[in-house]
Enzyme design. Structure first.
Site, mmCIF file in Angstrom:
data_model
loop_
_atom_site.group_PDB
_atom_site.id
_atom_site.type_symbol
_atom_site.label_atom_id
_atom_site.label_comp_id
_atom_site.label_asym_id
_atom_site.label_seq_id
_atom_site.Cartn_x
_atom_site.Cartn_y
_atom_site.Cartn_z
ATOM 1 N N GLY A 13 0.782 -1.233 0.000
ATOM 2 C CA GLY A 13 0.000 0.000 0.000
ATOM 3 C C GLY A 13 0.814 1.282 0.000
ATOM 4 N N ASN A 15 1.698 3.125 -2.581
ATOM 5 C CA ASN A 15 1.012 4.102 -3.444
ATOM 6 C C ASN A 15 -0.240 4.644 -2.757
ATOM 7 O OD1 ASN A 15 2.184 4.519 -6.287
ATOM 8 N ND2 ASN A 15 2.433 2.315 -5.974
ATOM 9 N N MET A 89 -4.468 -6.832 -6.639
ATOM 10 C CA MET A 89 -4.048 -7.956 -7.471
ATOM 11 C C MET A 89 -5.204 -8.855 -7.906
ATOM 12 S SD MET A 89 -0.984 -7.192 -7.842
ATOM 13 C CE MET A 89 -0.242 -8.612 -8.624
ATOM 14 N N ARG A 90 -6.369 -8.297 -8.107
ATOM 15 C CA ARG A 90 -7.486 -9.059 -8.673
ATOM 16 C C ARG A 90 -7.882 -8.384 -9.978
ATOM 17 N NH1 ARG A 90 -6.636 -13.336 -6.479
ATOM 18 N NH2 ARG A 90 -8.523 -14.128 -7.475
ATOM 19 N N HIS A 108 0.099 0.974 -13.262
ATOM 20 C CA HIS A 108 0.743 -0.240 -13.775
ATOM 21 C C HIS A 108 2.223 0.055 -13.973
ATOM 22 C CE1 HIS A 108 1.115 -4.029 -15.895
ATOM 23 N NE2 HIS A 108 1.833 -3.397 -16.799
ATOM 24 N N ASP A 144 -5.001 -4.026 -18.137
ATOM 25 C CA ASP A 144 -3.921 -3.049 -18.341
ATOM 26 C C ASP A 144 -4.092 -2.282 -19.655
ATOM 27 O OD1 ASP A 144 -2.814 -3.848 -15.936
ATOM 28 O OD2 ASP A 144 -1.583 -5.386 -16.875
ATOM 29 N N GLU A 173 6.302 6.356 -9.126
ATOM 30 C CA GLU A 173 4.889 5.979 -8.987
ATOM 31 C C GLU A 173 4.237 6.858 -7.926
ATOM 32 O OE1 GLU A 173 3.898 1.853 -8.616
ATOM 33 O OE2 GLU A 173 5.686 1.180 -9.667
HETATM 34 C C1 GRF Z 1 3.232 -1.010 -7.690
HETATM 35 O O1 GRF Z 1 4.444 -1.309 -8.335
HETATM 36 C C2 GRF Z 1 2.154 -0.798 -8.706
HETATM 37 O O2 GRF Z 1 2.612 -0.224 -9.880
HETATM 38 C C3 GRF Z 1 1.687 -2.197 -8.966
HETATM 39 O O3 GRF Z 1 1.759 -2.856 -7.730
HETATM 40 C C4 GRF Z 1 2.724 -2.218 -6.910
HETATM 41 C C5 GRF Z 1 2.022 -1.818 -5.654
HETATM 42 O O4 GRF Z 1 2.902 -1.365 -4.681
HETATM 43 N N1 GRF Z 1 0.379 -2.186 -9.568
HETATM 44 P P1 GRF Z 1 2.308 -0.712 -3.359
HETATM 45 O O5 GRF Z 1 1.366 -1.728 -2.737
HETATM 46 O O6 GRF Z 1 1.624 0.547 -3.728
HETATM 47 O O7 GRF Z 1 3.504 -0.482 -2.479
#
Ligand code: GRF
Length: 197
Positions: A13, A15, A89-90, A108, A144, A173
């Site tokens: 988490g 991001n 991740m779903r 992504h 994606d 990101e």
């Molecule tokens: C990130 O690399 C994002 O691009 C991908 O999954 C990862 C998530 O990382 N979809 P976090 O859980 O935000 O640390």
């Protein structure tokens, strides 16, 4: 009226944390809910620590339609208007996406439309490309895919590995997603571009 944003996670988490932190002051969005499909997700305690309500909607041992129906109900109960997928991740079904058309964003870790799916850093290295990056896009039923809202770019250097690329990309990101979300909520048409350095 500030728009109510939900962030969907499955793991650390990081991001999500940046998105939550960005939605302060005069921001057009408010972090109204964090949802994880994984009860063990480290991001859940981070959201709680930041004062954001959390929900767990597990996908395990049940049909996808049932999982998505509960997810939809949780989001609607919280009067969510915009969904940010952040390491969620779903794969959401076309039916779910259709109920939230134009309201789901995803990050992504590749320069889409290149390198969809998993292992994007290894895919980028194997391609021989000189640059790599990440993309925030609107979610459509195809995985994606969907209109690109912003991208951040890093050089691929001699000796890079998937882990090194991932580590160099993650800070971008963290800058890109909040910038894109803000622009999206403000109706900015220009795509966001961030170059490393
Ligand atoms: C990130 O690399 C994002 O691009 C991908 O999954 C990862 C998530 O990382 N979809 P976090 O859980 O935000 O640390």
């Amino acid at each position: 009226m500030r728009r109510r944003v939900a962030i969907l996670i499955s793991g650390s988490g990081s991001n999500m944390v940046r998105l939550i932190e960005s939605m302060a002051g005069d921001h057009p969005g408010v972090a109204a809910l964090a949802v994880s499909n994984n009860p063990e997700a480290a991001g859940l305690t981070k959201a709680e620590a930041l004062g954001v309500p959390v929900a767990i909607v597990s996908h395990k041992g049940r049909p996808k339609a049932e999982f998505e129906a509960e997810l939809d109900a949780v989001l609607r109960d919280a009067r969510i208007e915009v969904i940010c997928l952040a390491g969620f991740m779903r794969v959401l079904s076309a039916g779910f996406v259709a109920r939230w058309t134009g309201k789901i964003l995803n990050i992504h870790p590749s320069l889409l439309p290149l390198f969809k799916g998993l292992d994007t850093h290894a895919q980028a290295l194997a391609s021989g490309m000189a640059v790599h990056g990440c993309t925030v896009h609107l979610v459509t039923p195809a995985l994606d895919d969907g209109p690109i809202l912003g991208q951040a770019v890093i050089p691929i250097r001699r000796g890079d590995t998937p882990d090194r690329l991932a580590a160099r990309l993650l800070p971008l990101e963290h800058r890109l997603y909040p910038a894109v979300l803000r622009g999206f909520l403000e109706g900015v048409a220009e795509k966001t571009v961030i170059l490393e350095g």
